[in-house]
Design a protein around this motif. Sequence first.
Motif, short mmCIF file in Angstrom:
data_model
loop_
_atom_site.label_atom_id
_atom_site.label_comp_id
_atom_site.label_asym_id
_atom_site.label_seq_id
_atom_site.Cartn_x
_atom_site.Cartn_y
_atom_site.Cartn_z
N GLU A 1 -50.35 14.65 3.85
CA GLU A 1 -51.40 14.57 2.83
C GLU A 1 -51.96 15.95 2.50
O GLU A 1 -52.28 16.26 1.35
N GLY A 2 -52.09 16.77 3.53
CA GLY A 2 -52.68 18.09 3.34
C GLY A 2 -51.74 19.10 2.71
O GLY A 2 -52.16 20.22 2.40
N GLY A 3 -50.47 18.73 2.54
CA GLY A 3 -49.51 19.66 1.97
C GLY A 3 -49.13 20.80 2.90
O GLY A 3 -48.71 21.87 2.46
N TYR A 4 -49.25 20.56 4.22
CA TYR A 4 -49.00 21.62 5.19
C TYR A 4 -47.52 21.76 5.53
O TYR A 4 -47.13 22.74 6.18
N ALA A 5 -46.70 20.78 5.12
CA ALA A 5 -45.26 20.83 5.41
C ALA A 5 -44.47 20.64 4.12
O ALA A 5 -44.80 19.78 3.31
N ARG A 6 -43.42 21.44 3.97
CA ARG A 6 -42.48 21.22 2.88
C ARG A 6 -41.49 20.14 3.29
O ARG A 6 -41.30 19.16 2.58
N ARG A 7 -40.86 20.34 4.44
CA ARG A 7 -39.92 19.35 4.97
C ARG A 7 -40.42 18.87 6.33
O ARG A 7 -40.92 19.67 7.13
N LEU A 8 -40.30 17.58 6.56
CA LEU A 8 -40.59 16.99 7.86
C LEU A 8 -39.37 16.19 8.28
O LEU A 8 -39.02 15.20 7.63
N LEU A 9 -38.71 16.64 9.34
CA LEU A 9 -37.57 15.93 9.90
C LEU A 9 -38.00 15.26 11.19
O LEU A 9 -38.51 15.92 12.10
N GLN A 10 -37.83 13.95 11.26
CA GLN A 10 -38.21 13.17 12.44
C GLN A 10 -36.94 12.65 13.11
O GLN A 10 -36.16 11.92 12.50
N VAL A 11 -36.76 13.03 14.38
CA VAL A 11 -35.52 12.75 15.10
C VAL A 11 -35.84 11.99 16.38
O VAL A 11 -36.78 12.34 17.09
N GLY A 12 -35.01 10.97 16.66
CA GLY A 12 -35.19 10.19 17.89
C GLY A 12 -35.89 8.87 17.69
O GLY A 12 -36.18 8.15 18.65
N LEU A 13 -36.17 8.52 16.42
CA LEU A 13 -36.95 7.32 16.12
C LEU A 13 -36.24 6.05 16.57
O LEU A 13 -35.05 5.86 16.33
#
Length: 337
Positions: free
Chosen positions: A205-217
Amino acid sequence: MRNFTRGFHYLRKLNAANVPAALLENGQKRVIDASLTLIRERAKLKAELLRALGGATACTTLLGVPLGHNSSFLQGPAFAPPRIREAIWCGSTNSSTEEGKELKDPRVLTDVGDVPVQELRDCGVDDDKLMDIISESVKLVMEQDLLRPLVLGGDHSISFPVVRAVSEKLGGPIDILHLDAHPDIYDAFEGNVYSHASSFARIMEGGYARRLLQVGLRSITREGREQGKRFGVEQYEMRTFSRDRPMLENLKLGEGVKGVYVSVDVDCLDPAFAPGVSHIEPGGLSFREVLNILHNLRGDIVAADVVEFNPQRDTVDGMTAMVAAKLVRELTAKISK
């Protein structure tokens, strides 16, 4: 909400006794200022020593955030930072990382202590202020050009104020590699916007990340997938890990942004490797798979965290503490230059 624990009960008692609000506010301000001053001065001293030694351009700097009250289940992660530090320097192993960095070299690893979370809460400091204090503490570390924060949690709620601080201090968004059994992207889990299950919603929401990769879900609800789509998150589930593995072990992040942030929730690992976590989710990553992802990651890691180790659920010989410490050691080797 789960947040109203010791400090808030204490504050309510004082309010009930008609203690002037200004007295409380002034007292809290003094405690906050003292807490930040200690971190500022320790960071300044460590940076001065590094400059005197010479030969370093980036030094991994431990900052503990012993916060557990935003957990939706158990609050034991609040006790993790000292246990991780103890395990880092355990005599059962040596002080070299797998890539050959020597941790006893102060140009590789240093430490500025902990944000005094419980003491602040005992003074009635609420979560809005507490998140600001955590962010400010990270910025104080980063004010010293040589120091790069590696934050010891604590539950995963701490990632929001840490990432916010890193992004704001660097002046733009970053790429995030997030290793976890859960996406932690609920809008406000159980009504708590600061829940450890909502930290990445706040980050996006804050725009602090361009890409977020979530691994291990491997524990993801419909809301987790919908929120992932809403924010454009790249979610990699364990059920397809064998297919995704070659790509995940050859990641290149951070081009065109301010750097890379790595967030490691210890429960990304299968509980066979790390039983000391609050949320045990079978079917996770092996320790070597995690190390392969981290060792092969290409990008400038500007900060990181290791979170959700729960000493109260660890084995008697501290197996998970050693696992968390090894993660810290290997991240240190990636960060320090």
